[in-house]
Design a protein around this motif. Sequence first.
Motif, PDB file in Angstrom:
ATOM      1  N   UNK A   1      39.312  59.052  44.445  1.00  0.00           N
ATOM      2  CA  UNK A   1      39.285  59.126  42.988  1.00  0.00           C
ATOM      3  C   UNK A   1      38.951  57.730  42.468  1.00  0.00           C
ATOM      4  N   UNK A   2      37.786  57.592  41.866  1.00  0.00           N
ATOM      5  CA  UNK A   2      37.298  56.285  41.422  1.00  0.00           C
ATOM      6  C   UNK A   2      37.142  56.291  39.908  1.00  0.00           C
ATOM      7  N   UNK A   3      37.730  55.297  39.263  1.00  0.00           N
ATOM      8  CA  UNK A   3      37.617  55.103  37.818  1.00  0.00           C
ATOM      9  C   UNK A   3      36.785  53.848  37.596  1.00  0.00           C
ATOM     10  N   UNK A   4      35.732  53.961  36.792  1.00  0.00           N
ATOM     11  CA  UNK A   4      34.821  52.834  36.576  1.00  0.00           C
ATOM     12  C   UNK A   4      34.659  52.553  35.081  1.00  0.00           C
ATOM     13  N   UNK A   5      34.898  51.306  34.690  1.00  0.00           N
ATOM     14  CA  UNK A   5      34.574  50.846  33.340  1.00  0.00           C
ATOM     15  C   UNK A   5      33.559  49.731  33.518  1.00  0.00           C
ATOM     16  N   UNK A   6      32.305  50.023  33.154  1.00  0.00           N
ATOM     17  CA  UNK A   6      31.195  49.174  33.587  1.00  0.00           C
ATOM     18  C   UNK A   6      30.436  48.501  32.452  1.00  0.00           C
ATOM     19  N   UNK A   7      30.980  48.513  31.271  1.00  0.00           N
ATOM     20  CA  UNK A   7      30.349  47.755  30.203  1.00  0.00           C
ATOM     21  C   UNK A   7      29.253  48.510  29.476  1.00  0.00           C
ATOM     22  N   UNK A   8      28.501  47.776  28.655  1.00  0.00           N
ATOM     23  CA  UNK A   8      27.465  48.396  27.842  1.00  0.00           C
ATOM     24  C   UNK A   8      26.649  47.366  27.094  1.00  0.00           C
ATOM     25  N   UNK A   9      25.818  47.858  26.194  1.00  0.00           N
ATOM     26  CA  UNK A   9      25.079  46.949  25.302  1.00  0.00           C
ATOM     27  C   UNK A   9      25.297  47.422  23.873  1.00  0.00           C
ATOM     28  N   UNK A  10      26.508  47.160  23.396  1.00  0.00           N
ATOM     29  CA  UNK A  10      27.049  47.714  22.160  1.00  0.00           C
ATOM     30  C   UNK A  10      26.092  47.682  20.983  1.00  0.00           C
TER      31      UNK A  10
ATOM     32  N   UNK B   1      40.838  54.089  43.275  1.00  0.00           N
ATOM     33  CA  UNK B   1      40.262  52.777  42.978  1.00  0.00           C
ATOM     34  C   UNK B   1      39.927  52.748  41.497  1.00  0.00           C
ATOM     35  N   UNK B   2      40.500  51.795  40.774  1.00  0.00           N
ATOM     36  CA  UNK B   2      40.212  51.605  39.355  1.00  0.00           C
ATOM     37  C   UNK B   2      39.529  50.259  39.195  1.00  0.00           C
ATOM     38  N   UNK B   3      38.255  50.291  38.814  1.00  0.00           N
ATOM     39  CA  UNK B   3      37.430  49.079  38.779  1.00  0.00           C
ATOM     40  C   UNK B   3      36.911  48.841  37.369  1.00  0.00           C
ATOM     41  N   UNK B   4      37.012  47.602  36.905  1.00  0.00           N
ATOM     42  CA  UNK B   4      36.363  47.176  35.672  1.00  0.00           C
ATOM     43  C   UNK B   4      35.481  45.986  36.012  1.00  0.00           C
ATOM     44  N   UNK B   5      34.199  46.083  35.670  1.00  0.00           N
ATOM     45  CA  UNK B   5      33.280  45.000  36.006  1.00  0.00           C
ATOM     46  C   UNK B   5      31.838  45.439  35.888  1.00  0.00           C
ATOM     47  N   UNK B   6      30.984  44.837  36.704  1.00  0.00           N
ATOM     48  CA  UNK B   6      29.544  45.063  36.590  1.00  0.00           C
ATOM     49  C   UNK B   6      29.142  46.412  37.173  1.00  0.00           C
ATOM     50  N   UNK B   7      28.065  46.978  36.616  1.00  0.00           N
ATOM     51  CA  UNK B   7      27.587  48.275  37.040  1.00  0.00           C
ATOM     52  C   UNK B   7      27.196  48.362  38.504  1.00  0.00           C
ATOM     53  N   UNK B   8      26.364  47.441  39.001  1.00  0.00           N
ATOM     54  CA  UNK B   8      25.957  47.546  40.410  1.00  0.00           C
ATOM     55  C   UNK B   8      27.139  47.560  41.372  1.00  0.00           C
ATOM     56  N   UNK B   9      28.144  46.729  41.104  1.00  0.00           N
ATOM     57  CA  UNK B   9      29.318  46.696  41.976  1.00  0.00           C
ATOM     58  C   UNK B   9      30.110  47.992  41.839  1.00  0.00           C
ATOM     59  N   UNK B  10      30.309  48.427  40.600  1.00  0.00           N
ATOM     60  CA  UNK B  10      31.090  49.637  40.381  1.00  0.00           C
ATOM     61  C   UNK B  10      30.482  50.862  41.033  1.00  0.00           C
TER      62      UNK B  10
END
Length: 480
Positions: A244-253, A224-233
């Motif tokens: 195998x889970x890949x998570x791109x969950x953003x930040x506060x740059x 599962x490769x997910x890009x989106x919000x932290x709680x969902x990821x």
Amino acid sequence: MPDPTQFWLAGRLTAGASTFTVRSPYDGKILATVAEPGADQVELAVAAAASVAPQLSALPAHVRASALAHVSKEIARRGDELARIITSESGKPLTWARAEVARASSTFRWGAEEARRFAGELTRLDTDPTGEGRLALTRRFPRGPVLGITPFNFPLNLVAHKVAPALAIGAPIIIKPAPRTPLSALFLGELLAGTDLPEGSWSVLTVPNDAVGALVADPRLPVVSFTGSGPVGWSIRDAVPRKHVVLELGGNGAVLVAPDFRAADDLARAAGRIALFANYQAGQSCIAVQRVYADRSVYDELLDQVVKAVGALRDGDPADPATDVGPLIDVAAAQRVEAWIGEAVAAGATLVCGGTRTGANLAPTVLTDVPADARVVQEEVFGPVIVLSPVDGLDDGFARINDSAFGLQAGVFTHDLATAFRAHRELAVGGVVVGDVPSYRADQMPYGGTKGSGIGREGVRSAMTDLSEERVLVLTGLDL
């Protein structure tokens, strides 16, 4: 563009069991009626992906590479059409939509090139007496079919970052695009349909978010490769700990303007980049500038320059090429950001400019004197908001950047090489951009974060590695 009342099931256009509407974030007009697959159709897509997996993995590299190259060229050829679709469904200004199209074309081109390069490694085993006559060949093979779940803010290129690496290594992929922005993914399906990839290699399932749980849990989709919000990821990872889970969950740059970056031209350039990349997609980018820390010796001048640069940005109709800042994805998103600004001001922050909302449009906002525990500092705003704060030297600046639950990318404006290497060593982020904002991303470089920003890496080659696993072949009785 294909009829949106049909979706792509195992590479074929198929009528949905029901439909839903997609509206323009800018003016609320209905853009399209889109197919919604039924549960039986989702089952057919998953079964097709599982069935074709051995065939796709064994497909010659040149066939996979040619398919990806075809998609790259077609994206470029039909770029204007694609850019207007992106603008209409996401509210992204046309200038930035065109940039996204160019990046998506590049992402598929990298996929084609890496598919040809993705080979293996030979290891001599006769380094010890027991290994005489032996040689190890290590290659990577797909972990299995991939479920790719994508967000609304890059409706084409983030789909490309799921599809291109998966197909490059020979893994079938099911794409589940964001319900607010499915049109770009459906368009991409039309381009994939023009390739020679075997049926079942890919599907685009325009299902609602509440249907994701069953797809995530399906054992036939081991990645599962997910890009989106932290709680969902994180809920996805918790639900399937053995996948195998890949998570791109953003930040506060965050950005640090170091004390050596004090020349007038330097500060003007830094201010311009900060203003632009805090607002270029109404702040709806996981590496948008949010927190700005400037050494006290340059803070006042930088603040003046940032406010001037923000004031020069033009907001309005995203279809107008002159527009710099468009709407947020919907009114609810704009109301949330407006509320967070209000909370900060109520807690003592100074609203230097912006903060006003009309529908889904929020004026670019600059805040100072913001308490460290305010949500506009601690969480991901995902809106056009800049928080500026003075710091006392590098120690203070690096500590403030690291004082975050996130760690995606950071920018450091400095001319000092020692400061650049120190930032790389000390900042707990996935990437440090020196001489620029954290919003820079090249599609071939590793991309991902630490802490609450996720696990795993994107970037075509990095994602190919992440979606595959090593297998060793030991050859015996060789005369080396």
